[in-house]
Design a protein around this motif. Structure first.
Motif, PDB file in Angstrom:
ATOM      1  N   TRP A 137      81.655  66.486  55.903  1.00 52.94           N
ATOM      2  CA  TRP A 137      80.772  66.701  54.762  1.00 52.94           C
ATOM      3  C   TRP A 137      81.462  67.562  53.701  1.00 52.94           C
ATOM      4  O   TRP A 137      81.394  67.250  52.494  1.00 52.94           O
ATOM      5  CB  TRP A 137      79.479  67.388  55.221  1.00 52.94           C
ATOM      6  CG  TRP A 137      78.388  66.435  55.623  1.00 52.94           C
ATOM      7  CD1 TRP A 137      77.917  66.201  56.878  1.00 52.94           C
ATOM      8  CD2 TRP A 137      77.618  65.609  54.747  1.00 52.94           C
ATOM      9  NE1 TRP A 137      76.914  65.264  56.848  1.00 52.94           N
ATOM     10  CE2 TRP A 137      76.704  64.884  55.543  1.00 52.94           C
ATOM     11  CE3 TRP A 137      77.617  65.386  53.368  1.00 52.94           C
ATOM     12  CZ2 TRP A 137      75.785  63.970  55.018  1.00 52.94           C
ATOM     13  CZ3 TRP A 137      76.703  64.478  52.834  1.00 52.94           C
ATOM     14  CH2 TRP A 137      75.810  63.778  53.646  1.00 52.94           C
TER      15      TRP A 137
ATOM     16  N   THR B 243      83.915  65.585  51.859  1.00 52.87           N
ATOM     17  CA  THR B 243      83.242  64.662  50.945  1.00 52.87           C
ATOM     18  C   THR B 243      83.016  65.324  49.592  1.00 52.87           C
ATOM     19  O   THR B 243      83.090  64.681  48.537  1.00 52.87           O
ATOM     20  CB  THR B 243      81.891  64.211  51.548  1.00 52.87           C
ATOM     21  OG1 THR B 243      82.142  63.510  52.774  1.00 52.87           O
ATOM     22  CG2 THR B 243      81.139  63.297  50.583  1.00 52.87           C
ATOM     23  N   PHE B 244      82.754  66.647  49.619  1.00 50.11           N
ATOM     24  CA  PHE B 244      82.522  67.389  48.370  1.00 50.11           C
ATOM     25  C   PHE B 244      83.800  68.033  47.838  1.00 50.11           C
ATOM     26  O   PHE B 244      83.759  68.880  46.940  1.00 50.11           O
ATOM     27  CB  PHE B 244      81.450  68.453  48.591  1.00 50.11           C
ATOM     28  CG  PHE B 244      80.103  67.888  48.917  1.00 50.11           C
ATOM     29  CD1 PHE B 244      79.433  67.082  48.012  1.00 50.11           C
ATOM     30  CD2 PHE B 244      79.499  68.142  50.144  1.00 50.11           C
ATOM     31  CE1 PHE B 244      78.187  66.559  48.305  1.00 50.11           C
ATOM     32  CE2 PHE B 244      78.259  67.613  50.449  1.00 50.11           C
ATOM     33  CZ  PHE B 244      77.596  66.813  49.526  1.00 50.11           C
TER      34      PHE B 244
END
Length: 547
Positions: free
Chosen positions: A407, A410-411
């Motif tokens: 996650w 992903t950012f």
């Protein structure tokens, strides 16, 4: 020793392996310059015969290579319609909500395919462009030039006696020379292994890690068939014995792919990956799906799992490593075919530009740069810590910490890169530290013994040739591996190739090379690193129909 004289053929680019990487490279080369002479050499009896993959295909590579693939009839007929993730216990399961999974795990826009059939179709596209494709041609040697560069390969050697001498019908094969040579042999390719060692291509990369993937094709009750459904599981039956998981993909024609992956860094030498797979099918969720169906095919192969930090140097003097020969699988996604295709495209573009500039047999540095900074590198960097987290801390940490890391990536937030530690061979611990595992006997309905299943891989090797599985020291299996590690080769091989026969002083190590499905697990997992996988004569091995 008499020097073997061989005829030579000259090409612009010689490609070893008619997989997604090699065929994509061949197609892209001819798209860029129709006058280039390109040859693809494939050890299988036909294109696709040795291709085994899950497979849910991300079409990103195919979109780049052949944008109108739908109009041209590519065999991508089953789009993914549903993603399921389960944690299994022995008697039940818990579904992991899709919402908590990182976006990269979403299979929307992907297709359930037979990669064997995709490669057969790619071969047709390549031949239409003028690529020469020769199946049944094992590449047994690397040919080096005067300055130590890779000049070509030897292909098509036949007719050796079991002791390695030349038989009455011996054919020396040919040397195929290229301005550049691409190695797209897949995981742990025999020539790729030699080239990596010769040029120390892995001197600055982390150790490569592997899994063993086993797969059956089942025809099931039409009422249970859900085309486009993708299911992945973790947990039982492996639990703490090993890392890994399963996949169940519903394709067309009432068929499902049932697959199981065991990470090869397990410590307990009593682990029997094939029997873990067979036990998995008796889970209530899986057994209910398969009840009343029939298994129609079986196969196995190793999977590269090291990821971004384990990529070796990709370009060597005179050529390049493509796809799984280098290790481009995204482990959490269980996908590597898209990156294999992208690598073939990138290598082709670098080689074509070099040839147009009058270069040959040098380093294709543009290829190296594109892989590491382009789509492949970005894909692999996002998941680089999942495998080492799993190896260090187990499944729970892999789900929580690995999921969090994906996650964050992903950012665009990166927290560093973890190391893998030991090789899978060195991870094996002495048998004295572990207990034997009692595996249930196959019932012949859902689960099967190895030799019965190997028959469904349609494997064949001519017995008159030398064994392509070679021992560095013939004494080690009985003198070292049996007393210290309880003879793990009798279990880690998914085809029953290795046996310890006899008792006491009469104990001997037997290699049933005719059973070999070319998975390369023995070359990877043997704790003494005493087994060397080489190519048999061309056309031998499995003959997978729709894997």
């Amino acid at each position: 020793m008499t020097q073997i004289e061989r005829e030579a053929m000259e090409y612009d680019v010689v490609i070893v392996g008619a997989g997604p990487a090699g065929l994509s490279a061949a197609i892209r080369l001819k798209q860029l310059d129709a006058d280039l002479n390109v040859v693809v050499l494939e050890k299988g009896s036909e294109v696709g015969a040795h291709i085994l993959s899950g497979a849910v295909l991300d079409p990103v590579g195919l979109n780049q290579l052949i944008p109108d693939w739908k109009a041209k009839g590519a065999p991508l007929n089953v789009p993914v319609t549903q993603d399921n993730f389960y944690m299994l216990g022995q008697a039940g399961q818990i579904r992991i909500p899709n919402a908590v999974m990182p976006p990269l795990m979403n299979n929307h826009g992907n297709y359930i395919v037979s990669m064997g059939n995709v490669c057969r179709w790619l071969a047709e596209q390549a031949e239409e462009l003028g690529v020469e494709i020769f199946p049944g041609m094992s590449c047994s040697e690397v040919v080096y030039g005067a300055d130590g560069e890779v000049k070509g390969v030897v292909a098509g050697e036949f007719g050796k006696n079991p002791d390695g001498t030349q038989g009455p019908n011996y054919e020396p094969g040919m040397e195929l020379h290229g301005k550049y040579v691409f190695l797209g042999e897949g995981v742990r390719g025999s020539l790729s292994k030699q080239v990596i060692a010769k040029y120390a291509l892995d001197a600055h990369s982390d150790v490569q890690k592997y899994g063993l993937g086993m797969k059956e094709i089942w025809e099931i009750d039409p009422e249970k068939h859900r085309p486009g459904t993708v299911t992945h599981t973790m947990g039982w039956p492996l639990d703490a014995n090993a890392g890994g998981g399963s996949f169940i993909y519903h394709l067309d024609n009432n068929q499902v792919y049932v697959g199981f992956v065991v990470h090869l860094n397990y410590k307990n030498p009593y682990v029997f990956p094939y029997m873990e797979f067979q036990r998995f099918k008796h889970h209530p969720m899986v057994a209910e799906l398969l009840k009343g169906g029939k298994r129609v095919a079986y196969g196995a192969r190793a999977i590269s799992e090291g990821g971004y930090q384990s990529l070796p140097q990709l370009a060597f003097p005179g050529g390049a490593l493509l796809g799984c020969a280098a290790g481009m699988v995204n482990v959490p996604r269980i996908k590597g075919n898209h990156n294999a295709m992208l690598s073939g495209i990138a290598a082709a573009e670098a080689a074509c530009a070099a040839i147009k500039a009058g270069r040959s047999a040098d380093l294709l540095e543009d290829y190296e740069t594109e892989v590491r900074s382009g789509l492949i590198g970005r894909d692999l960097r996002k998941v680089r810590n999942v495998k080492p987290l799993w190896s260090r801390y187990g499944l729970a940490a892999s789900l929580s910490l690995g999921g969090a890391d994906m996650w964050l990536n992903t950012f665009g937030i990166r927290l560093g890169t973890l190391k893998h530690g030991k090789s899978d061979a060195l991870a094996t611990e002495p048998a004295a530290k572990h207990k034997q595992i009692d595996y249930p006997k196959p019932d012949g309905k859902l689960s099967f013994d190895r030799l019965t299943n190997v028959a469904f891989s349609f494997t064949n090797h001519a017995e008159s040739q030398p064994a392509h599985l070679q021992l560095k020291d013939p004494a080690i299996p009985v003198a070292v591996n049996l007393p210290k590690f309880a003879g793990p080769s009798a279990r880690y091989c998914p085809a029953g190739v290795y046996e310890f026969v006899g008792t006491g002083d009469d104990m001997r190590f037997q290699i049933n090379f005719q059973n070999c499905v070319h998975c390369k697990t023995c070359d990877i997992k043997d704790p003494s690193q005493n087994i060397v996988w080489t190519v048999p004569q061309g056309g031998d091995g499995p003959n997978y129909p729709n894997m």
